[in-house]
Design an enzyme around this catalytic site. Sequence first.
Site: not given
Lengths: 253, 253
Positions: B63, B80, B84, B133
């Site tokens: 987020g 977002e 990602e 990570e």
Amino acid sequence: MKKRNNPSKEEKEFLEQYDVTKFERPSVTADIVIFTLDDADELNILLIKRGGFPYKDCWAIPGGFLEAGKESIDEAAARELRTETNIDDVYLKQLYTFGDLGRDPRTTVISVAYTALVPKHKLDIKAGDDAKEAKLFAIKYDVNGIIFTNGNTVITESDLAFDHAEIIKMAITRLRNRIDYEDDAFNLLKNKEKFTISELKRIHETIKNRTLDLPNFRKTFLRDYVSTGKVIDLNKTESSKGKPARLYKYLER
Amino acid sequence: MKKRNNPSKEEKEFLEQYDVTKFERPSVTADIVIFTLDDADELNILLIKRGGFPYKDCWAIPGGFLEAGKESIDEAAARELRTETNIDDVYLKQLYTFGDLGRDPRTTVISVAYTALVPKHKLDIKAGDDAKEAKLFAIKYDVNGIIFTNGNTVITESDLAFDHAEIIKMAITRLRNRIDYEDDAFNLLKNKEKFTISELKRIHETIKNRTLDLPNFRKTFLRDYVSTGKVIDLNKTESSKGKPARLYKYLER
DNA sequence: CCAAAAGTGTTCATAATACACCCATGC
DNA sequence: GCATGGGTGTATTATGAACACTTTTGG
């Protein structure tokens, strides 16, 4: 609130130095769609006439800015409901969050919308800070979609401020979809502790906008609520016209 | 956006002078629960290990902050998701807005949570700005509630940052409740244009966390999707082991 | 007695569930 | 031919809707 595992000294320093102005922040409001049933068993909604800009003199649902740091959004919604209607402890649930660009001409405003269900006699309507007027309107439909009426006043979708027409329509849709499997309808009863099956049926009819068959409604009511213990039979009756009706009591949770 | 009826000169002046610092503003984030199915048909979720404070080194759902004025919250969520996972054009729907006091130790942060449903092969996971990570975890349950596993790593609710455990649990509940009457499951298929009834059944089984009867599943599938035209029969079959399976295609909207 | 509203019972169509059994393929 | 998964059919029960009919009150 969740408890955190030992914030380190490093983390404490970080938090103290955290610059709250780092990100461009939006304003956040809690806006409330307040539903009730009028004496003619029609679905009503509370609208306010805006006293200030933007959308001055337009009708809107009540709401106000979140006072960040002082209250949660749920609390902001409850505060607005109290301000506008002088009530507490009623059905108040989050509906959806509206955050399109340009929905408020001032600046970015994220609106967290709530739905409130209130029996009419509990409402003590008063115009809040920014409002000139606050009134209940019956929700009706015509060719151009949803309309709101109160005596001679007729409000159409385009008379509403911001994207409030969209919010209201979503609230109605959600209410309709929930009523068959959630206990929402009980919150619109005059008295949850003492009601008849017909009273509850009329609420369902209003929300679904169609008549229901009483024998069938009774059957599902007895199966889903009385047999499961969510509602208890008071073993009393109340008469007005016709055969006296059996009284029931809704047990919260 | 709704068009406004003739903003007056007076209103224009008001807007120009509007002081954006009048109200204390919260930060707003868009956080995403990204679900996928792994090769063993288990429900997986994408978690990131936080690189910065607060909750440094804790696991969280991806987020980031809304860039107010530049994007809507839906766009922030999509951004977002892209950051990602490098994907666009997948199922992404608003879940709920979390705004309790103290859910973020820095300042008031309102989190608008979203659910994304993505077939695993489309995911190109990369750790974003703040993340050390990013990994997929299988969602399992034990006596203490929900757990997340990936090889030797086991994450429990209390290992998650903020109130993210609550957000994830709500996302799972919502997914489960929707699957019987919404088309959500199709978004988890490897290929919506070419799938077998068994593939779809396995998705339903994963989400509901129980086995389903294939003959009955087929019957409802044919009634609710094929007969209604939402899905078309490709009149082709595909064989692997056993009798070749008939292929279907899901029609969007 | 009659109107009005409550309450009972029956019928029919549809839907969910369980499960027995047949079919087409690879090996 | 046999294991494997795909596919068909049937019986049972639950649910939803339509509706005829009876009951109990006030006037």
